[in-house]
Design an enzyme around this catalytic site. Structure first.
Site: not given
Length: 737
Positions: A32-33, A219-220, A250, A603
């Site tokens: 996504k970044t 973002d997020e 998430q 993770r």
């Protein structure tokens, strides 16, 4: 070849869609970044958008820094004009320019958690409230929750009318806010709230920033609360070029006020929104990803998506069911040593993730005994250390003398003969005359009750005034060193001459290095700017990925990070999922725990090892908990199981086996009983493995049933109270269907 040709089809679609509302559902590890930074590049290079018309917001300084670097690398000259920052940093920049329109001074102080506790302590004392009935943390939590929902003290009071406890908290909230404003201070919730308030009462200021930020990226987005949502809504209202990126799977910060409905309901808020799903994962192996998909698929409150990867299958997920938390810790330590010694791994390739901070202690002890270097993320923040807070309090007093907390902290540090009684008298004078404490100190000679202390207070005020004058003419590093030398702070530590004092001096040296770094990286460094920067630093931001240490952290702290090897410890019912989520009876609480497990699993890049213990010491008591339901949701073909004692496939046998091998007390009998034939009148409607409910103890799992005279003796592992042995006819257990 265009730089955008390297994106996968869905990533490219998200980059090229620039106009109108856009929701990008970005699964874990889906790049996504990369999408956000390429989208910024595309807007500037292909669409001709000015860099200063773009705002990109994320949640942590670490993420903002990474995005900033990527934007600069992609765009080159001009990229620095794009606003890339956190919610709080963005709001601070706006408030530094306009907060005077709300009755504050632009040199306001930002209070951290410790500062808030000091203020609320004063509030509770002033209201004569019993801290057993109104604990500081609880009251602050209620106030924070109200601010998350943009409720002023007056609105909170109106909505809680008739509820005595809530009405009392409303009074505390009002007094707390009054004290913050008189100190010219904001807490972290205020940074968002005051910006929303500014935009609401001053439409001209709002329009200025709407015209400035014509393209907004968040973002997020799943982590936003109501206040942050309202801030974004106001900014995007005019041009509607809003792109939000997030993953509802998430969303794990409900306890901080995060509202998952912000992302789940985005299409209702913007009915013309385009939705693009990023489902290709670049981080994990197929086996790890499949396990994550299987676990999260048990949630109902989610948007449908399935992550996939072109990576290899990878190793199976290891699952180890150990005797207790010490054996769990020893296993982790042993496995890491083996990987270092025999497989060429480095310590920083390992992360231990757990549900609660308390779980780290036993793991730390095992690591210390085996000389394994480790770093705890989420421990004592550098900026929370006493010596650092002392120096920063001096700088805050110089910068904003209305900050009573900072003034009180340093007025007698190092000791200069100004006792608490004198401070209280000056404080009373300030309250009676409705002025701040420092203003009262400047008039110390006019306060009769101070007598001889007035001279010492005047010396302190003169000292601060001298520093204030210097602050306008000398570099920041020189100012800090001047404060340390003139006050005698460093001299006192050197005289103490202990290892602790030396460590404090080293910490202060580190603060000076931080100040030097700040001055080097800012064209116009200011004391205000430095204080702002250090106040917005989170512990996760200071994590050095290059340090060769094993990382220990909670699952909540781990979001956004990735590691080649991950250990998920403490996977037991009552610990993870937590007892609170199980006892609340709310599906949404259990679903958030499952999302947290999903975060933990994703993770891991290469290897995932899941551990649980048959018994665990919690709050001084040994508890016996069953294997976490989240492990049972992972298909068996993805697991490589091992267990000390009973097989993992038969977790219900754990208590009997553990007792037999580890605790002679349970095997010794003070007297022998003669077994009687079981009466036919004793009938049971449940069997081993069934879930039953007890009137007092709540739900539990049947572990063992054995004849006991004229009745059956039933061993039940209760979610709430642990293992109990009961007689069936007396217990009146009801089978839960």
């Amino acid at each position: 070849m265009s730089r955008y040709d390297g994106l996968n089809p869905k990533q490219k679609e998200a980059v090229l869609h620039t106009e109108g509302p856009l929701l990008i559902l970005a699964g874990a590890g889906s790049g996504k970044t990369r999408v956000l930074t390429h989208r910024i590049s595309y807007l500037i290079e292909e669409k001709g958008v000015f860099p200063w018309n773009i705002l990109a917001i994320t949640f942590t300084n670490k993420a903002a820094k990474e995005m900033r670097e990527r934007v600069d690398n992609l765009i080159g000259q001009g990229g620095e004009e794009v606003w890339v920052s956190t919610f709080h940093s963005t709001c601070v920049r706006i408030l530094r320019r306009h907060i005077d329109k709300l009755g504050y001074d632009k040199s306001f102080t930002i209070y951290d958690g410790d500062d808030q506790k000091v203020v609320i302590r004063e509030v509770l004392k002033q209201l004569n409230l019993d801290t057993k009935l109104y604990p500081e943390r609880s009251v602050l939590g209620e106030i924070s929750s109200a601010k998350d929902q943009i409720k002023s003290p007056e609105q909170f009071a109106r909505e809680t009318y008739g509820d005595f406890r809530k009405e009392t908290i409303a009074k505390a909230y009002k007094l707390y806010q009054d004290k913050l404003q008189s100190n010219n201070a904001l807490d972290f919730d205020d940074l968002i709230n005051k910006t929303v308030e500014l935009f609401t009462v001053r439409p001209d200021v709002l329009e200025e920033y709407q015209d400035r930020f014509r393209y907004i990226m968040i973002d997020e987005y799943q982590d936003t609360n109501i206040a942050q949502y309202e801030l974004v809504r106001l900014l995007a209202k005019k041009y509607r070029n809003l792109c939000v990126v997030g993953d509802d799977d998430q969303s794990i910060y409900k306890f901080r006020g995060a509202n998952i409905q912000n992302i789940l309901g985005f299409e209702k808020d913007f009915n013309d929104a385009v939705v693009i799903k990023l489902e290709q994962n670049y981080r994990s192996t197929k086996n790890i990803l499949q396990a994550a998909n299987e676990v999260i698929s048990n949630n109902f409150g989610r948007k449908d998506k399935t992550l996939w990867t072109a990576n290899d299958d990878g190793e199976l997920i290891e699952f180890h069911n150990l005797y207790n938390e010490r054996e769990e810790a020893e296993f982790i330590a042993g496995r890491i040593i083996d990987q270092i010694m025999n497989h060429g791994k480095e310590y920083n390739q390992f992360a231990i993730l757990y549900r609660t901070n308390a779980q780290s202690r036993v793991i730390e002890e095992a690591f210390v005994s085996k000389n394994i270097p480790y770093k705890i993320v989420g421990g004592v923040n550098f900026y929370q250390r006493k010596e650092i807070k002392d120096v920063l309090a001096y700088l805050k007093t110089i910068n904003n003398s209305k900050d009573d907390l900072a003034v009180k902290r340093v007025i007698n540090v190092p000791k200069r003969g100004i006792g608490q009684t004198s401070i209280d008298k000056a404080n009373d004078f300030a309250m009676d005359n409705e002025i701040d404490l420092y203003a009262a100190l400047k008039n110390a000679k006019a306060i009769p009750s101070l007598s001889r202390a007035a001279l010492k207070i005047t010396d302190f005020v003169n000292l601060i005034e001298t520093f204030k004058t210097k602050a306008n003419h000398i570099p920041l590093v020189e100012l800090i060193e001047d404060v340390l030398n003139v006050t005698g702070y460093i001299k006192e530590l050197r005289i103490e001459n202990t290892p602790e004092a030396q460590a404090r001096i080293e910490n202060i040296d580190e603060l000076i290095s931080k100040a030097a770094g700040y001055e080097e990286s800012n064209e116009e460094p200011t004391l205000n700017g430095f204080l702002e920067e250090v106040s917005l630093v989170a512990d996760i931001d200071s994590m050095d990925a290059n340090a060769n240490s094993v990382i220990l952290m909670t699952l909540h702290s781990a979001k956004g990070l990735e590691f080649p090897n991950v250990f998920l410890s403490g996977m037991e019912e009552g610990l993870f999922p937590s007892y609170m989520s199980l006892s609340s009876g709310l599906d949404e609480d259990l679903e958030e725990e499952r999302r947290l497990c999903y975060v933990g699993i994703t993770r891991a890049e290469e290897k995932l090892c899941i551990l649980c213990a048959k018994s665990r010491m919690i709050r001084g008591q040994t508890q016996y908990n069953s294997v976490s339901r989240f492990i049972k949701e992972i298909p068996k073909e993805l697991l490589k199981e091992s267990s000390s004692g009973p097989a993992v496939t038969d977790p219900l046998a754990k208590v009997k086996e553990y007792s037999k091998r580890n605790n002679t007390f349970f095997n010794s009998k003070p007297y022998e009983t003669k077994k009687m034939p079981v009466s036919n009148s004793a009938t049971l409607d449940f069997q081993v493995g069934d879930v039953v409910k007890h009137l007092k103890f709540g739900p539990g799992e049947i572990i063992e049933i054995e004849p006991g005279g004229a009745d059956y003796q039933v061993t039940v592992n209760f979610t709430k109270v642990g293992v109990k042995k009961l007689f069936a006819s007396l217990a009146k257990l009801k089978k839960v269907e």
